[in-house]
Every structure is written in structure tokens, then in C-alpha cells.
Motif scaffolding. Structure first.
Motif, PDB file in Angstrom:
ATOM      1  N   THR A 218       0.823  -1.222   0.000  1.00  0.00           N
ATOM      2  CA  THR A 218       0.000   0.000   0.000  1.00  0.00           C
ATOM      3  C   THR A 218       0.858   1.273   0.000  1.00  0.00           C
ATOM      4  O   THR A 218       0.510   2.225  -0.711  1.00  0.00           O
ATOM      5  CB  THR A 218      -1.041   0.005   1.146  1.00  0.00           C
ATOM      6  OG1 THR A 218      -0.446  -0.508   2.329  1.00  0.00           O
ATOM      7  CG2 THR A 218      -2.260  -0.818   0.771  1.00  0.00           C
TER       8      THR A 218
ATOM      9  N   THR B 241      -5.383  -7.276  -2.076  1.00  0.00           N
ATOM     10  CA  THR B 241      -5.269  -5.815  -2.134  1.00  0.00           C
ATOM     11  C   THR B 241      -5.995  -5.283  -3.371  1.00  0.00           C
ATOM     12  O   THR B 241      -6.777  -4.324  -3.284  1.00  0.00           O
ATOM     13  CB  THR B 241      -3.789  -5.385  -2.149  1.00  0.00           C
ATOM     14  OG1 THR B 241      -3.174  -5.803  -0.927  1.00  0.00           O
ATOM     15  CG2 THR B 241      -3.643  -3.875  -2.290  1.00  0.00           C
TER      16      THR B 241
ATOM     17  N   ALA C  25      -5.991  -2.036   2.188  1.00  0.00           N
ATOM     18  CA  ALA C  25      -6.498  -1.582   0.885  1.00  0.00           C
ATOM     19  C   ALA C  25      -7.827  -0.835   1.047  1.00  0.00           C
ATOM     20  O   ALA C  25      -8.037   0.212   0.426  1.00  0.00           O
ATOM     21  CB  ALA C  25      -6.668  -2.775  -0.056  1.00  0.00           C
TER      22      ALA C  25
END
Ligand SMILES: [Zn+2]
Lengths: 211, 345
Positions: free
Chosen positions: A45, A83, B100
Motif C-alpha cells: 500500500t 489488495t 487496501a
């Protein structure tokens, strides 16, 4: 169309931003390749934030997410896939998965990457770059394919041939995702290409607990 | 109430994919997917199977939670996730997903301690925790006795198992008795027909020189196995109900005696139970009995909230937000052996 491309199938995680046009051309706007070892979850991230900053863009500018589905070491691979799935879900975007080996090198080649346990993940491609065989997992000695090889040069000795160093790139991910970007209905499920079953064997008989 | 932040919580430390939504102390959603059935034939949780299942269940479970709460992702004010302790590969699926969602929604992220979350979940049923409290957390993965002066930032370990977790002992004894996995519920059920005083199984680490708050269940497990094998070798029928009841009594006796002693020694008059084994009916009954006798207020979440779930993580996240604790850093990862003192990773 602004594409966020991710891959965590190898020890070098990739996060990239590209502007993709329907003619199939993709201009890479920003890219980070981060040597991550087994720290993909920590570093992915932040790498996404970095490429957005590099390009002067925000999450809200994204149109689609592309991610490598491996094959690769499972734990890191799942970090990238989940993700991508979560980012796309949170922003209401389409998400496409590609075989990570498709994004390594170009043209006629056999791609080999580290599958651990003294094996390689591999796939073969023709002059047009189309995958003709694989992905598979095999001991390098048993691969039995002609070169040229690209990917992880650590396997040159055991393949008995040179391996040109090549890694997953944003451009490669975009190229591999081309068909799905053009025709979203062709997209497959967003599941890792594990190629191996989980290590687990059912107990054959009830063992005495006192042993 | 609407001005309190809405917290989305993720739990993937073992085989349950949990996604919870909490506002203040109010439970809004507690969606769960479990891969338990896939582990059954292996007699224990297989980490790789659990991790694969977490990945597939993640986004659908988020949406079940949102639907149950009548909320959308845009309503979420903060995200919390178990960052440890637990199975590394399993934890990482939840951590990556939570990171996320937090990044995409532009909201703060809290990586939290799974054990502290087991304590926090009780606030959803019984309101703000009395502080200090003693917490007894027992499951297939943990057996811990904690002193909790401040759940948001000061949790102290008093004792833990020195070998097997209490829940593991239930699983192994169930196996010896030919009962299904996981062993907790079938042993609880079988024990109802049995005599808890039929067999005097050993109580581990209860001698005068033993660590007062540590547990040991390995010797008990072995004693049960030996006892059963001796009957089988002699060609006798094994009295399953009596063995289950006597084993369960030994576990409940040790756990509650040590928890009550911890309360007395530290001058604390509130005890919180948590973890899957806290769903055991004999443990709950004996804890009630002994707490009442000692003047201790006992708090036990409903069985559904005792086992691993996302609501407990959201509950702790909610507590951290309201206590003004700083969110986790962007390089948050998972720590399979996260110390209990670390409430926010
Ligand atoms: Zn737990």
C-alpha cells in the motif's frame, strides 16, 4: 483509462500506473519495483501511495485495477490479489487478474521464476508473445525446453543455459491484461494460480495421544 | 449515537473470516465465513487451507456485513484489523485487505491485538468495561490471563499456557473419545450425561510452588488418553460421558480458580471471559459460582461473540478511536506472536 497495476508474485513487488487506450497502447506514468522479500503486506500500500503521488493523481482518478495472479509464493501472492480485490471493491472499479509470468520479458521465450523447494514456475511464449505452454511448476533439470530463458538467472546452472534477468513490469502487466481490458466479459475469476495443493495430509489412523 | 464513528473490523487470525461493523458500543453487523469443515479431516486447522479460504471469502463477507448493517463503504469512518497474534499467512490476508480498504476509502487504519479484541467485544453486550478488569481468554489458539487497567493502551499479561491451549486439549480429548472436531461442543454435550467427579484427572500447575497464573493442559490431555487406552486394552467399554465430564471439570476448575485468584491478588472485582472455550457451559457455570462467592462481577459475552469474529476487532477499533489513539503506520504488517502488551500495532 487510468490503470493501477500490481504484482506480488516474486520477491520484488510492483505497483504501477498506466494510461491505457483502446488501441492497446499503454503509457506507464509511474512505477515502483520494491525489493520486498516477504514484506509485501507492509510495503504494497505505501508503494501504491507513492506511484499516485509520483503521477500527481489520487485513488479517485483510477478506472481499473490489474493484478498478477502468480504463480508465486502463496503468502505474498495473496497479499497482492486481496489488495487489488479490496481496492477495486472500495472504489467500485473492475479488476482483472493476469498470469504474472506473462508480464516477464517479451517475445519468444521461456520464463522461469523461483518456486522454492528447488523448483521453478515456468511458461513458454511464441514470437507474438502469446503463451503456448504453462504455467507449470517443475525442477529446472526436468523442464526440457529450449531457450531463450528469461526470469531468475539463479537457475542458469540447473537449466544448463543462460537466463536473461527479467522481472514483472507494469508494461508487461498491461500487455497481459489487454484482452480483458478490451473485452471485460472475457475476465476470469480473481484467484491465484497456486499450481500446488496445500501441504496437508489427513491422519491415517487415530494415534494414541499419549505417545 | 450517529455522531460516533462507524468502524469496520477484519479478523483472519485463524480459520474464521470475520467482518464486523460497530458504532460506539453498538454492534451493527457480524458477518462470518468459516473454513472449519475443510480442516475437519485433518484434525486441526491447516494454515494454507485457511489462508486460501480467507482470500475467497473476503470481499463477499464485507458485503454481507454492509447489507446486515444497512450501510455502505462510504459510511465507514475507520478500519481495524487483527494484526496478531495468529497464523501469519492467514493474518496477512486480513491485514492486506484492511489496508487496501482504508487506503481506498481514505480512512484511518488500526492494526489491533487479537487478544485485546476478545476483551473489547464484551462492551458490545454489557457496555463500557470496568477498568481495571481481569480477563481470562481461552480458545484453541490461546489461554491467557490478563490484567486490563486500560483496554486502549495498557494490557498486562499475568499468565498463559506453558504448553497446549485449552481448546487444543478439548480437540485432542475429543479425538481420543471418538468425538468430532472441533472438540469443544461435543465434549460439552457428552459431559451433560456424565459425572464430573467420576475420574480425578490432574489439575496442572496448581501446586504451591507453581506459577500462580500459568496453565498447563498437556499433562491432563495425556492422563485422559492413558485412562481411555487402559480401558480399551482391558476390553472394557469407555464411559465417554464420565470421561468428558471429568476432563471438562478439571479444565474449568483450574481456569476459574486461577482467574478468581488473579482478581483477589490484584484487588480487581471484575472478570471478563472470552475465546471459544468461554462458550463451554461448565466453565461459565463454575465461573459464575466462584465469582459470586468471591464478590466478583463476571462478564461473559454470548457464545457467538466469544469465538473469533470481526465485531470484536471493530469493537476494539471503536474503543481506540474514542480514546484518541493514533492509527497504525502505513507499513503495518502481521506479527504472528504480537505481544499482548501491544494493543495497537
Ligand atoms: Zn481468538
Amino acid at each position: 483509462m487510468l490503470v493501477l497495476a500490481l504484482d506480488t508474485a516474486t520477491p520484488t513487488l510492483v505497483a504501477g500506473l498506466a494510461d491505457w487506450s483502446e488501441h492497446g497502447a499503454a503509457e506507464v506514468l509511474a512505477e515502483r519495483a520494491v525489493p520486498s522479500g516477504n514484506r509485501h503486506a507492509e510495503l504494497l500500500t505505501p508503494a501504491i501511495t507513492s506511484v499516485l503521488d509520483d503521477a500527481g493523481l489520487t485513488m479517485g482518478d483510477l478506472d481499473v485495477v490489474v493484478t498478477g495472479l502468480g504463480p508465486g509464493p502463496f503468502t505474498g501472492l495473496r497479499v497482492g490479489v486481496v489488495t487489488a480485490a479490496a481496492l477495486a471493491d472500495a472504489r467500485g472499479l473492475p479488476v482483472f487478474g493476469v498470469c504474472s509470468l506473462d508480464a516477464v520479458g517479451s517475445g519468444a521465450r521461456t520464463v522461469v521464476t523461483d518456486a522454492r523447494r528447488k523448483e521453478v514456475y515456468w511458461a513458454a511464449y511464441d514470437e507474438s508473445g502469446a503463451r503456448t505452454d504453462g504455467p507449470g511448476v517443475v525442477r529446472p533439470e526436468d523442464l526440457g525446453r529450449p531457450g531463450p530463458f528469461v526470469g531468475d538467472p539463479a537457475f542458469a546452472g540447473r537449466l544448463g543455459a543462460d537466463v536473461a534477468t527479467a522481472e514483472v513490469t507494469t508494461a508487461g502487466l498491461l500487455r497481459a491484461a489487454g484482452p480483458q481490458l478490451l473485452d471485460p466479459s472475457s475476465a476470469g475469476p480473481l484467484l491465484p494460480l497456486y499450481l500446488r495443493r496445500p501441504d496437508a495430509t489427513p491422519p491415517t489412523a487415530i494415534k494414541a495421544v499419549s505417545q | 449515537m450517529a455522531d460516533q464513528p462507524l468502524v469496520l473490523g477484519f479478523e483472519t487470525s485463524c480459520d474464521e473470516t470475520g467482518v464486523g461493523l460497530v458504532r460506539g458500543h453498538t454492534l451493527l453487523a457480524d458477518a462470518l465465513a468459516t473454513s472449519m469443515a475443510e480442516h475437519e479431516r485433518f484434525g486441526g486447522v491447516v494454515p494454507e487451507i485457511a489462508s486460501r479460504a480467507h482470500l475467497e471469502a473476503m470481499v463477499p463477507t464485507v458485503h454481507r456485513a454492509l447489507a446486515d448493517a444497512g450501510a455502505t463503504l462510504d459510511d465507514v469512518d475507520a478500519v481495524a484489523v487483527t494484526s496478531g497474534p495468529g497464523l501469519t499467512g492467514a493474518l496477512l490476508v486480513g491485514v492486506a485487505a484492511a489496508k487496501a480498504y482504508a487506503l481506498a476509502l481514505g480512512k484511518p487504519l488500526y492494526g489491533v491485538n487479537h487478544l485485546a479484541a476478545h476483551v473489547a467485544v464484551d462492551e458490545l453486550q454489557h457496555g463500557p468495561l470496568a477498568e481495571p478488569s481481569i480477563a481470562l481468554l481461552v480458545s484453541g489458539g490461546h489461554s491467557s490471563l490478563l490484567l486490563v487497567p486500560d483496554l486502549a493502551q495498557d494490557v498486562q499479561p499475568l499468565g498463559r499456557t506453558v504448553d497446549d491451549a485449552a481448546g487444543e486439549a478439548f480437540d485432542k480429548v475429543a479425538r481420543v473419545l471418538g468425538l468430532p472436531f472441533p472438540g469443544g461442543p461435543p465434549i460439552d454435550k457428552a459431559a451433560r450425561e456424565g459425572d464430573p467427579a467420576a475420574i480425578g484427572f490432574p489439575r496442572g500447575l496448581t501446586g504451591p510452588r507453581d506459577a500462580p497464573y500459568d496453565f498447563s493442559f498437556s499433562g491432563l490431555k495425556t492422563a485422559v488418553a492413558r485412562w481411555v487406552e487402559a480401558r480399551q486394552k482391558a476390553g472394557e467399554q469407555v464411559p465417554v460421558a464420565d470421561v468428558a465430564a471429568s476432563f471438562q471439570e478439571a479444565v474449568a476448575d483450574v481456569l476459574t480458580a486461577k482467574a478468581v485468584r488473579a482478581c483477589r491478588d490484584h484487588g480487581v472485582d471484575h472478570l471478563v471471559l472470552g475465546g471459544g472455550v468461554a462458550a463451554n457451559s461448565r466453565l461459565r457455570a463454575l465461573a459464575e459460582e466462584r465469582c459470586a462467592a468471591a464478590g466478583i462481577v463476571l462478564r461473559v459475552p454470548s457464545p457467538r461473540l466469544c469465538t473469533d469474529n470481526g465485531a470484536m476487532v471493530a469493537a476494539l477499533g471503536s474503543r481506540l478511536v474514542s480514546s484518541g489513539i493514533a492509527p497504525s503506520l502505513p507499513d503495518l504488517g502481521a506479527d504472528s506472536s504480537l505481544p499482548i502488551e501491544v494493543v495497537t500495532a
